[in-house]
Every structure is written in structure tokens, then in C-alpha cells.
Design a protein around this motif. Structure first.
Motif, short mmCIF file in Angstrom:
data_model
loop_
_atom_site.label_atom_id
_atom_site.label_comp_id
_atom_site.label_asym_id
_atom_site.label_seq_id
_atom_site.Cartn_x
_atom_site.Cartn_y
_atom_site.Cartn_z
N ALA A 33 0.86 -1.17 0.00
CA ALA A 33 0.00 0.00 0.00
C ALA A 33 0.91 1.23 0.00
CB ALA A 33 -0.89 0.01 1.23
N MET A 34 0.41 2.31 -0.58
CA MET A 34 1.19 3.54 -0.63
C MET A 34 0.42 4.67 0.04
SD MET A 34 3.99 2.72 -2.08
CE MET A 34 4.66 4.36 -2.30
N GLY A 35 1.14 5.51 0.74
CA GLY A 35 0.47 6.57 1.47
C GLY A 35 1.20 7.89 1.35
N TRP A 36 0.47 8.93 1.67
CA TRP A 36 1.03 10.28 1.80
C TRP A 36 0.78 10.77 3.22
CZ3 TRP A 36 3.99 12.74 -1.73
CH2 TRP A 36 3.96 12.27 -3.05
N PHE A 37 1.82 11.34 3.78
CA PHE A 37 1.75 11.94 5.10
C PHE A 37 2.29 13.37 4.97
CE2 PHE A 37 0.96 8.30 7.95
CZ PHE A 37 1.05 7.28 7.04
N ARG A 38 2.05 14.18 5.99
CA ARG A 38 2.60 15.53 5.97
C ARG A 38 3.00 15.95 7.38
NH1 ARG A 38 -2.95 18.92 4.46
NH2 ARG A 38 -4.01 18.66 6.49
N GLN A 39 3.95 16.87 7.42
CA GLN A 39 4.42 17.36 8.71
C GLN A 39 4.70 18.84 8.60
OE1 GLN A 39 7.80 15.23 10.30
NE2 GLN A 39 7.35 15.91 12.37
N GLU A 44 3.39 17.02 14.70
CA GLU A 44 3.70 15.63 14.40
C GLU A 44 3.33 15.30 12.95
OE1 GLU A 44 3.11 13.69 18.87
OE2 GLU A 44 1.77 13.13 17.24
N ARG A 45 3.97 14.27 12.45
CA ARG A 45 3.63 13.80 11.11
C ARG A 45 2.23 13.21 11.13
NH1 ARG A 45 8.27 10.81 7.73
NH2 ARG A 45 9.26 12.70 8.58
N GLU A 46 1.42 13.57 10.14
CA GLU A 46 0.04 13.11 10.13
C GLU A 46 -0.32 12.45 8.80
OE1 GLU A 46 -2.75 16.31 10.62
OE2 GLU A 46 -2.17 17.29 8.75
N PHE A 47 -1.24 11.52 8.89
CA PHE A 47 -1.74 10.80 7.73
C PHE A 47 -2.55 11.73 6.84
CE2 PHE A 47 -3.41 7.34 5.31
CZ PHE A 47 -4.74 7.63 5.10
N VAL A 48 -2.39 11.58 5.52
CA VAL A 48 -3.15 12.37 4.55
C VAL A 48 -4.05 11.46 3.71
CG1 VAL A 48 -3.02 13.89 2.54
CG2 VAL A 48 -1.40 14.17 4.44
N TYR A 59 -8.15 5.72 1.08
CA TYR A 59 -8.57 6.16 2.40
C TYR A 59 -7.99 7.55 2.62
CZ TYR A 59 -9.53 5.90 7.43
OH TYR A 59 -9.99 6.12 8.70
N TYR A 60 -8.79 8.47 3.18
CA TYR A 60 -8.36 9.86 3.33
C TYR A 60 -8.59 10.36 4.74
CZ TYR A 60 -8.51 9.94 -1.79
OH TYR A 60 -8.28 9.67 -3.12
N ALA A 61 -7.74 11.27 5.14
CA ALA A 61 -7.99 12.00 6.38
C ALA A 61 -9.19 12.91 6.15
CB ALA A 61 -6.77 12.83 6.76
N ASP A 62 -9.94 13.15 7.19
CA ASP A 62 -11.13 13.99 7.06
C ASP A 62 -10.79 15.39 6.57
OD1 ASP A 62 -12.91 12.64 9.96
OD2 ASP A 62 -12.79 11.95 7.89
N SER A 63 -9.62 15.87 6.94
CA SER A 63 -9.23 17.23 6.60
C SER A 63 -9.00 17.45 5.11
CB SER A 63 -7.97 17.63 7.37
OG SER A 63 -6.91 16.74 7.07
N VAL A 64 -8.79 16.37 4.36
CA VAL A 64 -8.52 16.50 2.92
C VAL A 64 -9.56 15.83 2.05
CG1 VAL A 64 -6.05 16.59 3.45
CG2 VAL A 64 -7.07 14.43 2.67
N LYS A 65 -10.48 15.14 2.68
CA LYS A 65 -11.50 14.39 1.92
C LYS A 65 -12.29 15.34 1.03
CE LYS A 65 -12.98 11.08 4.37
NZ LYS A 65 -13.68 10.29 5.40
N SER A 101 -0.93 -1.41 4.73
CA SER A 101 -2.36 -1.26 4.50
C SER A 101 -2.73 0.20 4.31
CB SER A 101 -3.16 -1.83 5.69
OG SER A 101 -4.52 -1.45 5.62
N GLN A 102 -3.70 0.43 3.47
CA GLN A 102 -4.16 1.81 3.25
C GLN A 102 -4.89 2.35 4.48
OE1 GLN A 102 -5.23 -0.87 1.68
NE2 GLN A 102 -7.43 -0.84 1.39
N TYR A 103 -5.22 1.48 5.44
CA TYR A 103 -5.95 1.92 6.63
C TYR A 103 -5.02 2.16 7.82
CZ TYR A 103 -9.83 0.25 3.81
OH TYR A 103 -10.71 0.05 2.78
N ALA A 104 -3.73 1.99 7.63
CA ALA A 104 -2.77 2.21 8.70
C ALA A 104 -2.41 3.68 8.77
CB ALA A 104 -1.52 1.36 8.47
N VAL A 105 -3.03 4.44 9.66
CA VAL A 105 -2.84 5.88 9.69
C VAL A 105 -1.67 6.31 10.57
CG1 VAL A 105 -5.28 6.27 9.24
CG2 VAL A 105 -4.47 6.19 11.60
#
Length: 123
Positions: A33-39, A44-48, A59-65, A101-105
Motif C-alpha cells: 500500500a502507498m500513502g502520503w503523510f505531511r508534517q 507531528e507527522r500526520e496521515f493524509v 482512504y483519506y484524512a477527514d481534513s482533505v477528503k 495497508s491503506q488503513y494504517a494511519v
């Protein structure tokens, strides 16, 4: 082993768009699975966003959905993050990661990381 290199960051005005790319090397890219995070500075580094190995589940964070879209091209070993309607609070360094996994935030769950690309949104 997977090496990840991000590109596409930059300075954009609020309301604008950017597309980030993450180029992966290594034959096992398709198994992750591939993910994007931001800091952001001082935070702290957060899931995007994240996408399954085959690309069918996201799967998306609520802030970017509704504003960001993650996609991948396994033939090119590349994952993308299209960011629309950017806000100043989206300003951060964006990191690409490969993981289980795409659900691993949580960031510690992800195995490989790129060096990041800076996104700055001006108001």
C-alpha cells in the motif's frame, strides 16, 4: 527494499492545485500500500491519504477528503496526490510511504519513506 522520491511540491496560492508524485524503485513496489503523510513545523507527522496495492481502495484524512485524490500507476512505479482547493493549513512537508495497508494511519506502521517535498500555500 523500496526507495521513494517525491516531487511536485512548491508555492501556490490558496484555492490553487498541485500534483505530487512519488517515484518508487524496487520490484516489490506493487506489493505495498502507498500513502502520503505531511508534517508542518512544530507538529507531528500526520496521515493524509493512502491507496491499496492494486489501487482499488483509498482512504483519506477527514481534513482533505473531497479535495485530495490519491492514485497509483503500477506500470510506472509511481503514486500521485492531486491536491485541489488548497488552504494555508495544508502547508507542510509531504512524505510518500510504502506500508502494509491503506488503513494504517499511524506513521510507525509504514516501512519505507521518501525525503519529502515542501508544499506552501499562501493566503
Amino acid at each position: 527494499q523500496v526507495q521513494l522520491v517525491e516531487s511536485g511540491g512548491g508555492l501556490v496560492q490558496a484555492g490553487g492545485s498541485l500534483r505530487l508524485s512519488c517515484a518508487a524503485s524496487g520490484r516489490t513496489f506493487i506489493t505495498y500500500a502507498m500513502g502520503w503523510f505531511r508534517q508542518a513545523p512544530g507538529k507531528e507527522r500526520e496521515f493524509v491519504a493512502a491507496i491499496s496495492w492494486g489501487g482499488s481502495n483509498t482512504y483519506y484524512a477527514d481534513s482533505v477528503k473531497g479535495r485530495f485524490t490519491i492514485s497509483r500507476d503500477n506500470a510506472k512505479n509511481t503514486v500521485y496526490l492531486l491536491m485541489n482547493s488548497l488552504k494555508p493549513e495544508d502547508t507542510a512537508r509531504y512524505y510518500c510511504a510504502a506500508g502494509p495497508s491503506q488503513y494504517a494511519v499511524d506513521p510507525p506502521s509504514w516501512k519505507y519513506w521518501g525525503q519529502g517535498t515542501q508544499v506552501t500555500v499562501s493566503s
